[in-house]
Write an enzyme that holds these catalytic residues in place. Structure first.
Site: not given
Length: 200
Positions: A18, A22-23, A98
């Protein structure tokens, strides 16, 4: 694909890779076997997506990153290998984080490791596009910075999100010049200084 060696996203007894940009680079929130810093080609990272849960609310949505297709660009981040036994649990968690709260959808991309740029692997990535109802789209760096400077959500202040992404890039990708990211950082710092705050 020329001389590059490509592996499937599921390999080594069915594990899944994966990619986070971003976060997920500082807070994956799921168990993983290993992680690799690297990049994907054909996308640029932009603060064009709205966030009305984690870093903003319905009245003042925050600005978070998504990927925008650009064949000349690349985006740096982290790829995580999730073991087969953890895939279902991980995807359920990321679906809530998400997709439900973030409005992202999934795609498969080729990830290139910083350690061995001749070795690529397929990874799952979450992307928000313009057909999303909370997608905010392009704006100037100053406009984006102004929005980030005043927004906060259930996870924290929007400026913290920006700061953590900047810190990741400077620590793990010090030779990469992310003009969009660093320009917004500079604009937010200027706003905070004008308000009497010294740092993000």
């Amino acid at each position: 694909m020329s001389a590059m060696r490509t592996r499937e996203s599921k390999h080594e007894k069915g594990s899944l890779w994966i990619f986070g940009y971003g976060s997920l680079v500082w807070k994956p929130g799921f168990r993983f076997k290993k992680s690799k810093v690297g990049y994907i080609k054909g996308y640029k990272r932009r603060f064009w997506h709205g966030d009305d849960f984690h870093r903003g609310d319905k009245e003042k949505p925050g600005r978070v990153v998504t990927l925008v297709a650009d064949h000349e660009a690349c985006t740096w981040g982290v790829a995580y290998e999730v073991s087969e036994s953890q895939i279902e649990e991980t995807l359920q968690y990321l679906n809530i984080r998400e997709v439900v709260f973030g409005g992202y959808h999934t795609e498969m991309v080729e990830f290139i490791s910083k350690e061995d740029n001749q070795d690529t692997l397929l990874a799952l990535v979450y992307i928000a596009t313009s057909d999303n109802p909370i997608y905010l789209g392009p704006a100037s760096d100053k406009e984006i910075a102004a929005q980030i400077s005043i927004c906060s959500g259930n996870t924290g202040h929007n400026a913290e999100y920006l700061q953590r992404l900047v810190e990741f890039m400077r620590l793990y990708c010090p030779d990469v010049e992310d003009e969009h990211l660093f320009s917004i950082e500079a604009a937010v710092i200027n706003i905070f200084r004008e308000c009497g705050r010294q740092t993000l």
